[in-house]
Every structure is written in structure tokens, then in C-alpha cells.
Design a protein around this motif. Structure first.
Motif, mmCIF file in Angstrom:
data_model
loop_
_atom_site.group_PDB
_atom_site.id
_atom_site.type_symbol
_atom_site.label_atom_id
_atom_site.label_comp_id
_atom_site.label_asym_id
_atom_site.label_seq_id
_atom_site.Cartn_x
_atom_site.Cartn_y
_atom_site.Cartn_z
ATOM 1 N N GLY B 176 0.910 -1.289 -0.015
ATOM 2 C CA GLY B 176 0.078 -0.012 -0.101
ATOM 3 C C GLY B 176 1.026 1.339 -0.023
ATOM 4 O O GLY B 176 0.405 2.362 0.163
ATOM 5 N N GLY B 177 1.975 1.107 -0.302
ATOM 6 C CA GLY B 177 2.900 2.201 -0.265
ATOM 7 C C GLY B 177 4.304 1.991 0.401
ATOM 8 O O GLY B 177 5.302 2.710 0.625
ATOM 9 N N SER B 178 4.696 0.680 0.634
ATOM 10 C CA SER B 178 5.837 0.221 1.917
ATOM 11 C C SER B 178 7.071 0.285 1.317
ATOM 12 O O SER B 178 8.126 0.176 1.730
ATOM 13 N N ILE B 179 7.069 0.637 -0.175
ATOM 14 C CA ILE B 179 8.374 0.678 -0.688
ATOM 15 C C ILE B 179 8.609 2.511 -0.928
ATOM 16 O O ILE B 179 9.595 3.111 -0.649
ATOM 17 N N ALA B 302 -10.225 8.748 -5.784
ATOM 18 C CA ALA B 302 -9.330 8.489 -5.178
ATOM 19 C C ALA B 302 -9.296 8.502 -3.746
ATOM 20 O O ALA B 302 -8.785 7.669 -2.870
ATOM 21 N N LYS B 303 -10.437 9.366 -3.120
ATOM 22 C CA LYS B 303 -10.684 9.292 -1.810
ATOM 23 C C LYS B 303 -11.275 8.080 -1.226
ATOM 24 O O LYS B 303 -11.266 7.827 0.134
ATOM 25 N N TYR B 304 -11.853 7.193 -1.922
ATOM 26 C CA TYR B 304 -12.214 5.945 -1.498
ATOM 27 C C TYR B 304 -11.300 4.905 -1.354
ATOM 28 O O TYR B 304 -11.340 3.827 -1.201
ATOM 29 N N ALA B 305 -9.982 5.161 -2.057
ATOM 30 C CA ALA B 305 -9.025 4.110 -2.075
ATOM 31 C C ALA B 305 -8.602 3.539 -0.659
ATOM 32 O O ALA B 305 -8.113 2.469 -0.576
ATOM 33 N N LEU B 306 -8.327 4.473 0.429
ATOM 34 C CA LEU B 306 -8.003 4.019 1.464
ATOM 35 C C LEU B 306 -9.021 3.100 2.256
ATOM 36 O O LEU B 306 -8.514 1.993 2.722
ATOM 37 N N PRO B 307 -10.467 3.264 2.355
ATOM 38 C CA PRO B 307 -11.338 2.303 2.942
ATOM 39 C C PRO B 307 -11.160 0.958 2.011
ATOM 40 O O PRO B 307 -10.961 -0.156 2.652
ATOM 41 N N LYS B 379 -14.151 -4.425 -3.624
ATOM 42 C CA LYS B 379 -13.587 -4.855 -5.050
ATOM 43 C C LYS B 379 -14.239 -4.184 -6.423
ATOM 44 O O LYS B 379 -13.366 -3.798 -7.352
ATOM 45 N N LEU B 380 -15.463 -3.654 -6.088
ATOM 46 C CA LEU B 380 -16.061 -2.705 -7.206
ATOM 47 C C LEU B 380 -15.642 -1.622 -7.435
ATOM 48 O O LEU B 380 -15.355 -1.018 -8.229
ATOM 49 N N MET B 381 -15.123 -0.925 -6.179
ATOM 50 C CA MET B 381 -14.445 0.620 -6.024
ATOM 51 C C MET B 381 -12.853 0.130 -6.541
ATOM 52 O O MET B 381 -12.657 1.179 -7.272
ATOM 53 N N GLN B 382 -12.368 -0.731 -6.472
ATOM 54 C CA GLN B 382 -11.108 -1.125 -7.025
ATOM 55 C C GLN B 382 -11.282 -1.090 -8.627
ATOM 56 O O GLN B 382 -10.406 -0.346 -9.170
ATOM 57 N N ARG B 383 -12.273 -1.720 -9.202
ATOM 58 C CA ARG B 383 -12.242 -1.714 -10.564
ATOM 59 C C ARG B 383 -12.718 -0.081 -10.984
ATOM 60 O O ARG B 383 -12.322 0.353 -12.029
ATOM 61 N N LYS B 384 -13.289 0.648 -10.204
ATOM 62 C CA LYS B 384 -13.751 1.884 -10.589
ATOM 63 C C LYS B 384 -12.456 3.100 -10.660
ATOM 64 O O LYS B 384 -12.033 3.716 -11.550
ATOM 65 N N ILE B 385 -11.829 2.626 -9.541
ATOM 66 C CA ILE B 385 -10.429 3.522 -9.558
ATOM 67 C C ILE B 385 -9.645 3.091 -10.687
ATOM 68 O O ILE B 385 -8.919 4.116 -11.230
ATOM 69 N N ALA B 386 -9.317 1.824 -11.059
ATOM 70 C CA ALA B 386 -8.402 1.412 -12.070
ATOM 71 C C ALA B 386 -9.141 1.885 -13.451
ATOM 72 O O ALA B 386 -8.283 2.595 -14.014
ATOM 73 N N ASN B 432 -1.543 0.749 -5.775
ATOM 74 C CA ASN B 432 -1.608 -0.755 -5.534
ATOM 75 C C ASN B 432 -3.130 -1.245 -5.826
ATOM 76 O O ASN B 432 -3.274 -2.206 -6.507
ATOM 77 N N ILE B 433 -4.082 -0.552 -5.271
ATOM 78 C CA ILE B 433 -5.571 -0.767 -5.768
ATOM 79 C C ILE B 433 -5.574 -0.991 -7.346
ATOM 80 O O ILE B 433 -6.271 -1.818 -7.791
ATOM 81 N N ALA B 434 -5.049 0.016 -8.299
ATOM 82 C CA ALA B 434 -5.230 -0.129 -9.617
ATOM 83 C C ALA B 434 -4.028 -0.905 -10.297
ATOM 84 O O ALA B 434 -3.956 -1.121 -11.455
ATOM 85 N N GLY B 435 -2.821 -1.604 -9.434
ATOM 86 C CA GLY B 435 -2.025 -2.437 -9.998
ATOM 87 C C GLY B 435 -0.909 -1.865 -10.773
ATOM 88 O O GLY B 435 -0.288 -2.404 -11.521
#
Lengths: 89, 485
Positions: B176-179, B302-307, B379-386, B432-435
Motif C-alpha cells: 500500500g506504499g511500503s516501498i 481517489a478518496k475511497y482508495a483508503l477504505p 472490489k467494485l471500487m477497485q475496478r472503478k479506481i482502475a 496498488n489498488i489499480a495495480g
């Protein structure tokens, strides 16, 4: 939102001691409130066809590890087997 | 300039021309570890004797005239969640305190095949869960720019080691940002590659659909050179992409003219420190002056990526960490009455608080009656963000944002407030959410003289574009500042 921390801990195979319980419950409530900000999109979750995996053939590969190597990290081994508490009476 | 201060690219030339030997170099880095790691505490295991042996073997190959890979003889540090055969891999957890893998991760096989020298294993947040490296069971790592501050996390040991010149380059992992976040905090360059470009085989799993191994270095070129080594299809990781890769390091020209850079206003809101915003925008203007085209874009979800991130990552973590049951490897509680009691005591004594919180959140969001409301929606939000990113990349080549909302915090400042700690990840989790691939590189200092990170995000498998822009920026400003230790 109320969540039953003891039930979730049981499902997670974790014990939360009485001393830690209030702090844990409070933190978990905060975290669940944060994830609750996610909107409900109400669509169907179809398989993502852009991300299809290629699986390798399920063929056993032998000779990569010895039994001893695989057991070297086990907490308790006896007669070449992993030891666990009795599960069947 | 001391050998340990040089970049892998510079050292590679010196090694190839036989101006220096890998033994000399490796010894110089080990001496550096001995002199500063007492303050920084980046390493959990130093592999000194074996490292010197490896270096000797590489030197012998070179003397005998063998053609060697570019980074042959360069010492590298490894995050302690990447399996190294015969070397302890603890994930900074009591659970794996004495675990010695019987196999190498695919990336380690590749590092070894490239004749790089394994220096040792680096500290991290337990099981890569955290943003400060304070969740390590063993010790806290200190930021080389200010020893009272955290290095960030979870690859805090990797970033701090490179920053303190205790490793020429390092490997970390990024869920989620660890590098990127510790690289920003420690003033080094860190790449989170496209999901699927680097094999995860042998990386102790946290959230399998988000985890990705990547390089950390002192320069953009070093990061590109290591990425060139570790990328590639691996049959041992079904999620690794089936494709061919060309060298990114060879593609770096320093020319940024005509490159379109998008600035998403959602990443410059009130949660972001003013000094960070200023430093990031100054860097963007440098690139603009050099010929890049800058425009505003919008990534409204983007604001929904954290939850979404905390739901997906915790759900996967709760499943992945079910394997730690005290039976096959790792810690086992001493006293128990039956099998379930053994599981519960083993896991309660073996895991730290943050790991327990994530396992419980994951168990909750996957539990009966809640799956549809949480996991499915995430998972739906993940698709939307991607999808929003995909659309943005029709317009721009690179997206520029801050890597983290603020620079490194004081040790202990956020450790008792999980939500404040999670907020460190607001700029990185979306990637990470968008790969997608993203690099963090230093772009100046804040008012307390701590490094600020610029994040450049690219479309899938466009590491060459983000590293190309990053390389151009590094050339423009003449390199990145080192800490004084």
C-alpha cells in the motif's frame, strides 16, 4: 457501528485478554467506521477478463527438498511426522 | 568519495574496469554497517562472512575473464519478508523469529544469478503491516536524516539502509506504499513495479492481489538496473504477467520534452502538508521548464482508495496469515490444553497488535452477513479506481503527486493511533489498488530539513516512462542529498 469483538477474535483464532479488550474494541470501532465511508456501488462483480491467469500444469516436482529440510522449522517433529495435540478421542 | 557512497551504476563501471574488487567494496559496506547501524538499526541479520565469500567468488570469475552481468559484485540488502535459503527470514515477527527458509524467493535466485552480493536482511513492520517500522518485534529503525524520527514503512529498514549508505541498493515490498513512503521519508528512490511484473514467489504473503517486490536505490538508474534483473514471468507465481521485458536502464535518456504530466487535484487537498505540496509542485515546474507538458486531471474516486485498500488488504491478510498455526513452522505456545487452544495461544503470543487488528478487520469484512457490504463493494471500487486511471492515461503519460502527506514523524508519535498511521498511505494505496507502477524520488526538504517525496505514477508496464521522467528530474537538479551520520 457495533461489532462483536469477542466473536471476531474467536473466528480469527485469537485471544484478546481482558486488559487489552477495551483498547482493542475502541480501535476496531474506529477502523470499521473508516472503512464504512466506502460507498455502496450496487453493481455485480463479474470476472475481470483483462486479468486472466495462466496456471502451470499441476505436475508434482520431486527431489527439490528433502523431508528433513521441509521439517527443519517445525516446532515439534517425531518419527518424521509433525506432532500436534490429540484431535480425535 | 567512499565506495559505499557511490551508486550501483558508478560501482559497476569500476568493477568492470577492475579498478576496484567486489571484496573491497563489500568490506567497505560491511565496515559502514559496523560503524553506523548501531544508530540506524536497519539490519536484522548481517550476512558478513558469506557476503565476503560471494564477493571473492565474483572477483575470481572476473579475473578468469568471465563475462559478468552489469551488477555483478554489488552488495544488496533484502527486506526480511523475502525468503533467503539458509538465512533467517523473520518478517520482523516473533512468529518467525527462528524461521530459516529451505528455498530462495524467485527474486533472490535472480539476484544470485546476477552475481550480486547478499549483505543481509532488513527491518520492517511486522508482516509488512505499518507505515513506520515501529511495528517490528525486534527493534525500531531510525531515520538517517534525523535519528529521532521514523524511517517510514513497512520497508523502513531497506530505505534507511540505502539512505545511510549501509547498502548500495535494496529490495523492499509494497502492498500500500511500503516501498515508496519509506523511500520518501529517507530521501532515496523507490519503485513499486506494475502488479505482475515481479514474481511474488517466496515473498511472505500479506495481501496477494496487491503485494509487489521492488527496488530501492540512491539514484533512478540504480533502481532501473535492479528492476531489469528482478522482473519477468515466473511459473511459480500464477499472477506474474506473460510478457517480454526490455531494459529500462538502457532506455533512460534524461529527455523529458513532450512528456505529458497530469496533476490530480485530489492529491493536493488539505490533508497534505503545505511544504510537501510546494516541493512537489516545484519539481513538476522543473520538468515543465525542461519541456514536459503539465495539465490538471481528476481522479474523483481517489478518496475511497483508503477504505477499499484496508478492506481488501485485511481480508487477504486474514486468509494468508491463517497458515501461522504453530504446526508446520514458526512459533508455538508452550502450554495448551487442546488443538484450538494451541492455535489461539500461538497466534495471540506470536503476532503483534497491528497484525491482530488487520486479521480481525479482515475476518470481520469476510464474515457472514458483511461480505457483500464490505469486500464486494471494495472490489467494485477497485475496478472503478482502475478505470479512472486508465482514462487518465489516455490523456497523460505520467501522473505526479506527493508520495506521502507529510515528511517523517517522530518515533512514537502515531504508534497508539492506528487511523493516523493509516493516513500516511493516502497518496500511495490507490496505485496498488489499480495495480500500477509508481516511483518515489526525493524532491527537496521541508521546513524541518526532512526529505519530501515526489510520486510519479504510470500506466501498467510503463515503468520506462515514470523512471524516464524521474531520471530527467535527477539530472536537472544534479542528484539527491545524503544524510550526515
Amino acid at each position: 457501528m457495533d461489532i462483536d469483538i469477542r466473536h471476531i477474535a474467536k473466528l480469527s483464532r485469537l485471544k484478546i485478554s481482558d486488559d487489552e479488550f477495551a483498547k482493542f474494541e475502541n480501535e476496531m470501532k474506529g477502523i470499521v467506521d473508516m472503512v464504512n465511508t466506502l460507498p455502496q456501488l450496487g453493481e455485480d462483480l463479474a470476472i475481470d477478463e483483462n486479468n486472466v491467469m495462466q496456471l502451470r500444469q499441476d505436475i508434482a516436482e520431486t527431489g527439490k527438498f528433502t523431508r528433513d529440510e521441509l521439517f527443519q522449522n517445525a516446532p515439534q517433529v517425531k518419527a518424521g511426522c509433525l506432532v500436534v495435540p490429540k484431535t480425535v478421542e | 568519495m567512499e565506495l559505499y557512497e557511490m551508486t550501483a551504476a558508478q560501482l559497476s563501471e569500476k568493477l568492470e574496469s577492475k579498478e576496484i574488487s567486489s571484496c573491497e567494496l563489500t568490506q567497505a559496506v560491511i565496515d559502514r554497517i559496523n560503524s553506523v547501524d548501531g544508530k540506524v538499526k536497519a539490519y536484522l541479520t548481517v550476512n558478513a562472512e558469506e557476503a565476503i565469500e560471494q564477493a571473492k567468488a565474483v572477483d575470481n570469475k572476473r579475473i578468469s575473464g568471465e563475462k559478468l552481468p552489469k551488477l555483478a559484485g554489488i552488495p544488496i540488502g533484502i527486506k526480511d519478508n523475502i525468503s533467503t535459503k539458509g538465512i533467517k527470514t523473520t518478517c520482523a515477527s516473533k512468529m518467525l523469529e527462528n524461521y530459516v527458509p529451505p528455498f530462495d524467493a524467485t527474486v533472490i535466485e535472480k539476484i544470485k544469478a546476477s552475481d550480486m552480493v547478499l549483505l543481509g536482511k532488513l527491518n520492517m513492520d511486522e508482516f509488512a503491516m505499518g507505515s513506520s517500522t515501529e511495528n517490528s518485534y525486534f527493534n525500531v529503525t531510525h531515520n538517517p536524516f534525523d535519528l529521532d524520527k521514523v524511517p517510514g514503512g513497512s520497508s523502513g529498514g531497506s530505505a534507511a539502509a540505502v539512505s545511510a549508505r549501509e547498502a548500495i541498493v535494496a529490495l523492499g515490498s509494497d502492498t500500500g506504499g511500503s516501498i515508496r513512503q519509506p523511500s520518501a521519508n529517507c530521501g532515496v528512490v523507490g519503485l513499486k513495479p506494475t502488479y505482475g511484473s515481479v514474481s511474488r514467489y517466496g515473498l511472505v504473503a500479506f495481501a496477494s492481489s496487491l503485494d509487489q517486490i521492488g527496488p530501492i536505490g540512491k539514484s533512478v538508474k540504480d533502481v532501473a538496473m535492479v528492476q531489469d534483473i528482478i522482473c519477468g514471468r515466473d511459473k511459480m507465481d500464477a499472477t506474474s504477467a506473460v510478457r517480454e521485458y526490455t531494459s529500462i536502464a538502457d532506455s533512460l535518456t534524461g529527455d523529458v520534452s513532450g512528456v505529458k504530466i497530469g496533476i490530480p487535484n485530489e492529491y493536493f487537498g488539505e490533508a497534505i502538508d503545505d511544504d510537501v505540496k510546494t516541493a512537489v509542485m516545484n519539481a513538476v515546474h522543473e520538468l515543465e521548464k525542461a519541456g514536459a507538458k503539465v495539465c490538471e486531471i481528476s481522479l474523483p474516486s481517489a478518496k475511497y482508495a483508503l477504505p477499499a485498500y484496508y478492506i481488501i488488504s485485511s481480508a487477504e491478510a486474514s486468509s494468508n496469515l491463517a497458515r501461522f498455526d504453530g504446526v508446520r513452522y514458526g512459533y508455538r505456545a508452550k502450554d495448551y490444553t487442546d488443538l484450538v487452544d494451541m492455535y489461539e495461544k500461538t497466534r495471540s503470543e506470536g503476532f503483534g497488535s497491528e497484525v491482530k487488528r488487520r486479521i480481525m478487520l479482515g475476518t470481520f469484512v469476510l464474515s457472514s452477513g458483511y461480505y457483500d457490504a464490505y469486500y464486494k463493494q471494495a472490489k467494485l471500487m477497485q475496478r472503478k479506481i482502475a478505470g479512472e486511471y486508465k482514462a487518465a492515461f489516455n490523456e497523460v503519460d505520467v501522473i505526479a503527486t506527493p508520495t506521502a502527506p507529510f515528511t517523517a514523524c517522530k518515533i512514537g508519535q502515531n504508534i497508539d493511533d492506528p487511523l493516523k498511521m493509516y493516513a500516511c498511505d493516502i497518496c500511495t494505496v490507490t496505485v496498488n489498488i489499480a495495480g500500477l507502477p509508481a516511483v518515489s524520488l526525493p524532491c527537496g526538504m521541508d521546513r524541518s530539513n526532512m526529505p519530501v517525496g515526489l510520486q510519479l505514477i504510470g500506466d501498467s508496464f510503463c515503468e520506462d516512462k515514470i523512471l524516464g521522467a524521474a531520471y530527467a528530474y535527477e539530472k536537472l537538479i544534479g542528484g539527491f542529498a545524503a544524510p550526515t551520520l
